[in-house]
Design an enzyme around this catalytic site. Structure first.
Site, PDB file in Angstrom:
ATOM      1  N   GLY A  79       0.796  -1.220   0.000  1.00 40.14           N
ATOM      2  CA  GLY A  79       0.000   0.000   0.000  1.00 40.14           C
ATOM      3  C   GLY A  79       0.822   1.261   0.000  1.00 40.14           C
ATOM      4  O   GLY A  79       0.330   2.334  -0.355  1.00 40.14           O
ATOM      5  N   LYS A  92       9.711   2.619   0.979  1.00 39.63           N
ATOM      6  CA  LYS A  92       8.519   2.561   1.828  1.00 39.63           C
ATOM      7  C   LYS A  92       8.083   3.988   2.123  1.00 39.63           C
ATOM      8  O   LYS A  92       8.817   4.754   2.756  1.00 39.63           O
ATOM      9  CB  LYS A  92       8.793   1.815   3.139  1.00 39.63           C
ATOM     10  CG  LYS A  92       7.557   1.705   4.032  1.00 39.63           C
ATOM     11  CD  LYS A  92       7.839   0.894   5.279  1.00 39.63           C
ATOM     12  CE  LYS A  92       6.596   0.795   6.169  1.00 39.63           C
ATOM     13  NZ  LYS A  92       6.854   0.006   7.399  1.00 39.63           N
ATOM     14  N   ARG A  96       5.884 -12.771   1.524  1.00 39.14           N
ATOM     15  CA  ARG A  96       5.445 -13.052   2.902  1.00 39.14           C
ATOM     16  C   ARG A  96       4.392 -14.154   2.901  1.00 39.14           C
ATOM     17  O   ARG A  96       3.925 -14.585   1.848  1.00 39.14           O
ATOM     18  CB  ARG A  96       4.927 -11.766   3.533  1.00 39.14           C
ATOM     19  CG  ARG A  96       3.910 -11.093   2.674  1.00 39.14           C
ATOM     20  CD  ARG A  96       3.848  -9.580   2.707  1.00 39.14           C
ATOM     21  NE  ARG A  96       4.989  -8.796   2.358  1.00 39.14           N
ATOM     22  CZ  ARG A  96       5.371  -7.713   3.041  1.00 39.14           C
ATOM     23  NH1 ARG A  96       4.687  -7.323   4.099  1.00 39.14           N
ATOM     24  NH2 ARG A  96       6.407  -7.009   2.667  1.00 39.14           N
ATOM     25  N   ASP A  98       0.534 -11.115   6.871  1.00 38.55           N
ATOM     26  CA  ASP A  98       1.118 -10.292   5.809  1.00 38.55           C
ATOM     27  C   ASP A  98       2.405  -9.607   6.241  1.00 38.55           C
ATOM     28  O   ASP A  98       3.055  -8.952   5.420  1.00 38.55           O
ATOM     29  CB  ASP A  98       0.098  -9.255   5.305  1.00 38.55           C
ATOM     30  CG  ASP A  98      -0.424  -8.368   6.416  1.00 38.55           C
ATOM     31  OD1 ASP A  98      -1.169  -8.883   7.281  1.00 38.55           O
ATOM     32  OD2 ASP A  98      -0.096  -7.174   6.442  1.00 38.55           O
ATOM     33  N   ASN A  99       2.784  -9.766   7.500  1.00 46.19           N
ATOM     34  CA  ASN A  99       4.043  -9.199   8.002  1.00 46.19           C
ATOM     35  C   ASN A  99       5.075 -10.274   8.329  1.00 46.19           C
ATOM     36  O   ASN A  99       6.071  -9.984   8.989  1.00 46.19           O
ATOM     37  CB  ASN A  99       3.786  -8.357   9.263  1.00 46.19           C
ATOM     38  CG  ASN A  99       2.983  -7.098   8.973  1.00 46.19           C
ATOM     39  OD1 ASN A  99       3.005  -6.586   7.859  1.00 46.19           O
ATOM     40  ND2 ASN A  99       2.278  -6.611   9.972  1.00 46.19           N
TER      41      ASN A  99
END
Length: 489
Positions: A93, A113, A183, A252-253
């Site tokens: 995102g 990022k 991931r 997702d991490n």
């Protein structure tokens, strides 16, 4: 030979996957970017001269204002479970992949990022703020110095462009590096969309690029699940042993390589409390310190579910997942023995560890200071215990435990001087305490980046005494008790 920013030698292995795995896009420039911090050691990994990174073209590159000619920028799609609930499609995102550069240990992907909106930003703005960017930058490099598998951080740049969170803040970009940012949720995405071909393509990509020996296994996909499960168990054992709390262990991490990934509301344990929650957003305590080992196992089960169509048999997937608990137990016990200076394994060790943590909990003892001071204990002279003993309100309880510890040390003929040297190599004196990060952030918000640089250098040598930086090892001041970190960044 100087590498110009525009000519940065980049490849992009992830871009070799079909277009369904990502969206190609360019980062969104930020006005008048400035350099906040650079990790010299991270730069050296990919052959960059840190002295060049403060030049305007490199500042533009590190911010996403300049895209190298060989870059193929893209944002990856993935899904995941967030706080135990299926969240559906997520994706990069606010992260955009530049590509990968060669290092001595193999190619490393570079990722902006905070470089702007992507198709996966959902309700977000695609930006990161200076506050959280400095925290991720410092912690990535601190964790590496602690010997814990992690993504790295090359740089952090800032801009005066406003970003609204709970209060107005300013934008920043971290360039982070890892062999891959695939991931657990990358696999869940295709499983829950019922797209077995894409699932297989991703698994084959990961095996062939990062786990090539697994290709020779009877069932390479089972072997992949087993190896990732083992690495995850070992990673979380390392977290527990140093008192690190990730704060958002969503699937997702979780890195498919067993590395620490996505530094959001993390924290290092101070006054020991096994139920401590470092993430203000985590009202239920799902990701508390005590829960991390269990959640790591849960996340591996989520990955196992996603890989099941490739593995074929539930029993085969279960067999792969069964390595988690013994792998975690063996690793954490080995790490704790090292932290206590024990060189042999004995039957009563687990009880000694449990009693130690119960004592720390009852007395709210600082995690880092306790283990560092424990190295100074002298087996034959309890009278020298005062600095360590004074960390405990219940001193008789400490004396009782110390007597058991001394008996354990005598049983293996431990020598004080040698034990202290060994313990100082695994028990850091310096960790990234929240208040230290906050002080660096507040100065940086006023365009003074000296504390970011100074703190980074201290954290890059966490096991050294560094007497000139003694104050960085101090207990947090009273005002630090009001600091909160959350998922907002």
């Amino acid at each position: 030979m100087t590498i110009t920013a525009a000519k940065l030698p980049l490849d992009n292995s992830f871009a070799s996957l079909p277009p369904a795995f990502y969206t190609r896009l360019m980062p969104t420039p930020l006005p008048a970017p400035y350099l906040v911090g650079v990790s010299d050691t991270a730069a050296a990994l990919v052959g960059l001269d840190p002295a060049h990174l403060n030049q305007s073209d490199y500042v533009d590159l590190l911010t996403g204002n300049l895209v190298p000619e060989q870059s193929q920028p893209l944002a990856a799609v993935y899904s995941g479970h967030q706080f135990g609930v299926w969240a559906g499609q997520l994706g990069d995102g606010r992260a955009i992949l530049l590509g990968n550069m060669d290092s001595a240990a193999g190619p490393l992907e570079l990722q902006w990022k905070g470089a702007g909106l992507t198709p996966y930003s959902r309700m977000g703005d695609g930006r990161a703020v200076l506050r959280s960017s400095i925290r991720e930058f410092l912690c990535s490099e601190a964790m590496h110095a602690l010997g814990i598998p992690t993504s790295r951080a090359l740089s952090v740049t800032g801009s005066d462009q406003g970003v609204m969170r709970e209060t107005p803040e300013t934008a920043a970009v971290v360039v982070r590096m890892a062999p891959t940012f695939v991931r657990f949720g990358s696999f869940e995405h295709w499983f829950y969309q019922n797209k077995p071909e894409q699932l297989r393509q991703l698994a084959d990509y990961v095996i062939d690029r990062f786990y090539p020996p697994l290709r020779e296994a009877a069932n390479p996909y089972q072997a992949l699940l087993e190896e990732v499960t083992r690495r995850t168990a070992h990673l979380i054992a390392h977290w527990q042993a140093v008192g690190f709390m990730h704060g958002v262990m969503n699937t997702d991490n979780m890195s498919i390589l067993g590395q620490t990934l996505d530094y959001g509301p993390f924290g290092f344990m101070e006054a020991f409390d096994s139920q401590h929650i470092c993430n203000h957003t985590d009202q239920q305590g799902r990701y508390s310190y005590a829960m991390q080992p269990q959640i790591g196992h849960w996340n591996c089960y989520a990955l196992g579910q996603a890989l099941l169509p490739l593995i074929g048999e539930v029993e085969a997937a279960q067999a792969a997942l069964d390595v988690y608990q013994p792998a975690f137990a063996n690793k954490i016990e080995a790490l704790l023995r090292a932290k206590l200076g024990l060189t042999t394994e004995q039957e009563g060790d687990h009880a000694l560890f449990d009693a130690m943590f119960a004592l720390m909990q009852a007395n709210s003892v600082d995690f880092t200071q306790f283990f560092r001071a424990l190295g100074k204990l002298q087996v034959a002279d309890p009278a020298t215990d005062a600095p360590l003993r004074d960390q405990f309100l219940d001193r008789p309880a400490f004396d009782a435990w110390a007597a058991e510890y001394r008996a354990r040390l005598r049983a293996e003929g431990s020598v004080d001087a040698a034990r202290r040297v060994a313990m100082d190599k695994v028990n850091p004196k310096y960790v990234l305490r929240n208040y230290l990060a906050q002080l660096a952030i507040e100065k940086a918000q006023n365009k003074d980046f000296t504390e970011v640089a100074r703190l980074l250098k201290v954290l890059q040598r966490p096991f050294d005494e560094q007497p000139e930086h003694e104050h960085y090892a101090a207990l947090p001041p009273d005002w630090a008790s009001h600091l909160e970190v959350s998922c907002s960044s």
